[in-house]
Design a protein around this motif. Structure first.
Motif, PDB file in Angstrom:
ATOM      1  N   ALA A  91       0.953  -1.095   0.031  1.00 19.52           N
ATOM      2  CA  ALA A  91       0.078  -0.089   0.025  1.00 19.52           C
ATOM      3  C   ALA A  91       0.859   1.226  -0.011  1.00 19.52           C
ATOM      4  O   ALA A  91       1.951   1.266   0.264  1.00 19.52           O
ATOM      5  N   LEU A  99      -5.031  -2.216   4.835  1.00 16.84           N
ATOM      6  CA  LEU A  99      -4.899  -2.420   3.433  1.00 16.84           C
ATOM      7  C   LEU A  99      -3.728  -3.472   2.973  1.00 16.84           C
ATOM      8  O   LEU A  99      -3.974  -4.429   2.560  1.00 16.84           O
ATOM      9  N   THR A 156      -3.923  -8.764  -0.628  1.00 20.68           N
ATOM     10  CA  THR A 156      -3.245  -7.858  -1.639  1.00 20.68           C
ATOM     11  C   THR A 156      -3.420  -8.118  -3.110  1.00 20.68           C
ATOM     12  O   THR A 156      -3.847  -7.468  -3.680  1.00 20.68           O
ATOM     13  N   HIS A 215      -6.765  -6.956  -3.404  1.00 20.63           N
ATOM     14  CA  HIS A 215      -7.195  -5.658  -3.440  1.00 20.63           C
ATOM     15  C   HIS A 215      -6.630  -5.092  -4.975  1.00 20.63           C
ATOM     16  O   HIS A 215      -7.205  -4.206  -5.411  1.00 20.63           O
TER      17      HIS A 215
END
Length: 284
Positions: free
Chosen positions: A71, A223, A228, A231
């Motif tokens: 992130a 996050l 991930t 994401h």
């Protein structure tokens, strides 16, 4: 989307590690999967130069293959986010350039926004004080925006005799705050107050200035500790589905979700649920 390439994979050397990146035109720090980019010319409210535009563009492009960064936090030093392009270092020289040179510049600035939208990591913008021009566009290109009551966001291109159509503003801003509100800001160049930004959906939340860095990093770490790969898929689909019909979007999401269901993180989530534990995601 963001792919996890383990150390034993023969392709691993092709993927960059940005934990030890040394920035030349802004401050860069990395910890626990979060990269922090700080525009750090506080004596001028953190304006951009030709060189910082290019370095930011190149760094966000490199993040696409940086498996260590999960992130990103983008912020400014000294109580301001970014005042836009430096008047003396950029705007002055632009008045003396030829059309081909000007087009190279405007394409470069647009490429920064493209790179931010295409990099797979979620970007959290922490915005205090002045957020103007290209600075407002970088904030707009982030995935999440946290601000303070002192934040003043202005797409002030018209105030220097230019169109409000700059760096994707006419595409991005109406989608975030609505056509009428975007039209007002882009035609007048006036500042959007922090409270307006919160009510209109530009800001996800407002914090006290002292609490803003911590809130931004807490969100980024949340996050970074999540799935991930998934994401990255979410960010990809949010970007691509602007140009899709509903039927196309539903089919694209069916394919995207089926891919995510093949990840180990999906299995980890189920195993953790069955064991009444919190899942520990690894991005693969």
């Amino acid at each position: 989307m963001k792919h996890y390439i383990p150390d034993g994979n023969p392709m691993r050397p092709q993927f960059d590690a940005l934990a030890h990146y040394e920035a030349q035109h802004f401050a860069y720090a990395f910890a626990d999967g979060v990269a922090t980019l700080t525009l750090n010319r506080p004596e001028r409210k953190n304006p951009l130069s030709f060189a910082s535009y290019a370095e930011l563009r190149n760094l966000f492009r490199a993040l696409g293959s940086a498996t260590d960064v999960k992130a990103v936090v983008l912020t400014g030093a000294g109580g301001n986010f970014c005042s836009g392009g430096d008047v003396h270092e950029i705007i002055g020289p632009l008045t003396r350039m030829t059309m081909p040179e000007l087009l190279e510049f405007t394409r470069m600035t647009g490429d920064l926004i493209k790179a931010m939208r295409l990099c797979p990591q979620p970007i959290v913008a922490a915005i205090d004080g002045i957020c103007a021009g290209a600075g407002a566009m970088m904030a707009l290109a982030a995935d999440l925006r946290l601000g303070t009551a002192q934040a003043k966001t202005a797409f002030l291109f018209t105030r220097v005799g230019l169109a409000g159509a700059d760096m994707g503003a006419c595409a991005l801003l109406p989608r975030l705050i609505g056509q009428g509100r975007a039209s007002e800001l882009l035609f007048t160049g006036r500042s959007m107050t922090a409270q307006e930004g919160l009510q209109w959906g530009f800001f996800n939340a407002l914090h006290d200035p002292d609490a803003l860095p911590g809130a931004a990093h807490q969100l980024a770490h949340t996050l970074a500790s999540g799935p991930t790969f998934a994401h990255g898929m979410t960010k990809t689909m949010l970007h691509q589905e602007w140009a899709m019909t509903l039927d196309q979007a539903i089919e694209a999401e069916a394919q995207a979700q089926a891919i995510c269901m093949q990840t180990q993180d999906f299995k980890r989530a189920y195993d953790a649920f069955a064991a009444r534990q919190k899942p520990v995601f690894k991005g693969d």
